[in-house]
Design an enzyme around this catalytic site. Sequence first.
Site, PDB file in Angstrom:
ATOM      1  NE  ARG A  45      -3.996  -1.998   2.250  1.00 61.58           N
ATOM      2  CZ  ARG A  45      -5.211  -1.989   1.696  1.00 61.58           C
ATOM      3  NH1 ARG A  45      -5.676  -0.914   1.097  1.00 61.58           N
ATOM      4  NH2 ARG A  45      -5.981  -3.054   1.746  1.00 61.58           N
ATOM      5  CB  ILE A  72      -7.881   1.397   3.048  1.00 61.71           C
ATOM      6  CG1 ILE A  72      -9.313   0.870   3.225  1.00 61.71           C
ATOM      7  CG2 ILE A  72      -7.380   2.045   4.331  1.00 61.71           C
ATOM      8  CD1 ILE A  72      -9.427  -0.285   4.215  1.00 61.71           C
ATOM      9  CG  HIS A  89     -19.241   6.508   3.476  1.00 63.81           C
ATOM     10  ND1 HIS A  89     -18.489   5.418   3.097  1.00 63.81           N
ATOM     11  CD2 HIS A  89     -20.146   6.059   4.375  1.00 63.81           C
ATOM     12  CE1 HIS A  89     -18.935   4.352   3.750  1.00 63.81           C
ATOM     13  NE2 HIS A  89     -19.934   4.712   4.529  1.00 63.81           N
ATOM     14  CG  LEU A 124     -12.244   3.371   6.065  1.00 63.93           C
ATOM     15  CD1 LEU A 124     -11.300   3.784   4.960  1.00 63.93           C
ATOM     16  CD2 LEU A 124     -12.435   1.873   6.072  1.00 63.93           C
ATOM     17  CG  ASP A 125     -15.741   5.508   5.400  1.00 63.86           C
ATOM     18  OD1 ASP A 125     -15.327   6.248   4.498  1.00 63.86           O
ATOM     19  OD2 ASP A 125     -15.996   4.300   5.221  1.00 63.86           O
ATOM     20  CD  GLN A 153     -31.082  13.596  -2.678  1.00 63.16           C
ATOM     21  OE1 GLN A 153     -30.705  14.705  -2.310  1.00 63.16           O
ATOM     22  NE2 GLN A 153     -32.088  13.431  -3.520  1.00 63.16           N
TER      23      GLN A 153
HETATM   24  N1  NHR Z   1      -8.582   6.144   3.359  1.00 65.54           N
HETATM   25  C1  NHR Z   1      -8.496   6.724   4.565  1.00 65.54           C
HETATM   26  N2  NHR Z   1      -7.295   6.684   5.181  1.00 65.54           N
HETATM   27  N3  NHR Z   1      -9.533   7.327   5.194  1.00 65.54           N
HETATM   28  C2  NHR Z   1     -10.736   7.355   4.591  1.00 65.54           C
HETATM   29  O1  NHR Z   1     -11.741   7.970   5.215  1.00 65.54           O
HETATM   30  C3  NHR Z   1     -10.915   6.755   3.310  1.00 65.54           C
HETATM   31  C4  NHR Z   1      -9.781   6.145   2.724  1.00 65.54           C
HETATM   32  C5  NHR Z   1      -9.894   5.514   1.477  1.00 65.54           C
HETATM   33  C6  NHR Z   1     -11.109   5.468   0.837  1.00 65.54           C
HETATM   34  C7  NHR Z   1     -13.562   5.866   0.769  1.00 65.54           C
HETATM   35  C8  NHR Z   1     -14.408   4.834   1.584  1.00 65.54           C
HETATM   36  C9  NHR Z   1     -15.858   4.911   1.167  1.00 65.54           C
HETATM   37  O2  NHR Z   1     -16.398   6.020   1.070  1.00 65.54           O
HETATM   38  C10 NHR Z   1     -12.239   6.041   1.439  1.00 65.54           C
HETATM   39  C11 NHR Z   1     -12.145   6.703   2.656  1.00 65.54           C
HETATM   40  C12 NHR Z   1     -12.732   1.616   0.469  1.00 65.54           C
HETATM   41  C13 NHR Z   1     -12.826   0.828   1.609  1.00 65.54           C
HETATM   42  C14 NHR Z   1     -12.216  -0.565   1.637  1.00 65.54           C
HETATM   43  O3  NHR Z   1     -12.485  -1.334   2.554  1.00 65.54           O
HETATM   44  C15 NHR Z   1     -13.448   1.373   2.722  1.00 65.54           C
HETATM   45  C16 NHR Z   1     -13.971   2.659   2.689  1.00 65.54           C
HETATM   46  C17 NHR Z   1     -13.848   3.444   1.555  1.00 65.54           C
HETATM   47  C18 NHR Z   1     -13.249   2.907   0.425  1.00 65.54           C
HETATM   48  N4  NHR Z   1     -11.352  -0.943   0.647  1.00 65.54           N
HETATM   49  C19 NHR Z   1     -10.708  -2.248   0.499  1.00 65.54           C
HETATM   50  C20 NHR Z   1      -9.186  -2.132   0.719  1.00 65.54           C
HETATM   51  O4  NHR Z   1      -8.618  -3.169   1.127  1.00 65.54           O
HETATM   52  C21 NHR Z   1     -10.910  -2.807  -0.886  1.00 65.54           C
HETATM   53  C22 NHR Z   1     -12.350  -2.955  -1.220  1.00 65.54           C
HETATM   54  C23 NHR Z   1     -12.607  -3.192  -2.709  1.00 65.54           C
HETATM   55  O5  NHR Z   1     -11.667  -3.098  -3.540  1.00 65.54           O
HETATM   56  O6  NHR Z   1     -13.774  -3.449  -3.059  1.00 65.54           O
HETATM   57  O7  NHR Z   1      -8.569  -1.098   0.419  1.00 65.54           O
HETATM   58  O8  NHR Z   1     -16.542   3.873   1.020  1.00 65.54           O
END
Ligand code: NHR
Length: 196
Positions: A45, A72, A89, A124-125, A153
């Site tokens: 990552r 992430i 989100h 996250l979120d 929306q």
């Molecule tokens: N990164 C951080 N540090 N903080 C946040 O608030 C983030 C972020 C990265 C993305 C978007 C979020 C959403 O709105 C977002 C916010 C992906 C995942 C996830 O679990 C969770 C939340 C969000 C986006 N991703 C997996 C991973 O291992 C892969 C999932 C997939 O590929 O389908 O990275 O939803």
Amino acid sequence: MRAIVESGLPVKAVISNVAGAQGLGFAREQGIATEVVEHRAFPSREAFDAELASAIDRYQPGIVALAGFMRILTDAFVHGYAGRMINIHPSLLPAYPGLHTHRRALEDGVKVHGCTVHLVTPRLDHGPIVAQAAVPVLPGDTEDMLAARVLRQEHRIYPDALRWFAEDRLVIADGIVRISDQGDGQGVRQTVFSDQ
Ligand code: NHR
């Protein structure tokens, strides 16, 4: 992303981690620069995020807007864009952070669902909330029906929130976002509600 571009905001570049993403074709048609940084090509990552940051920084954006971005991001990456990275989100945060929000809302039987524009922090979120819109959960809703109602929306509040940001009207104190009112400078706390 398309709603942001169509709102007239100046988008410097559209960058995706998925080579075939539909939004890239749309952006190219609009004459917007595009970049692809595929996460699969990187061993960690940290390595992916470093390459993503260098792709972003070539455009020197004032704001980084996540739109359907599903990886992430590392703490180091987030810190590099502190206070100027924003996400939408598909839930009324702090309810349902993470994935599969519409399915989880239906399983819980909640009657109101929606979307949230928030600043991106390492947790996250969980960043400061800029704007939200609520929609009803209706009898007989499927995941797709609910997702489509929320998405309408999302297309409304994300361009609004980004415009406030671009106009330098977001004031953040103790994790609470205020939208400053250009008139008297007092500021108003804005929450956007669905009309259906
Ligand atoms: N990164 C951080 N540090 N903080 C946040 O608030 C983030 C972020 C990265 C993305 C978007 C979020 C959403 O709105 C977002 C916010 C992906 C995942 C996830 O679990 C969770 C939340 C969000 C986006 N991703 C997996 C991973 O291992 C892969 C999932 C997939 O590929 O389908 O990275 O939803």
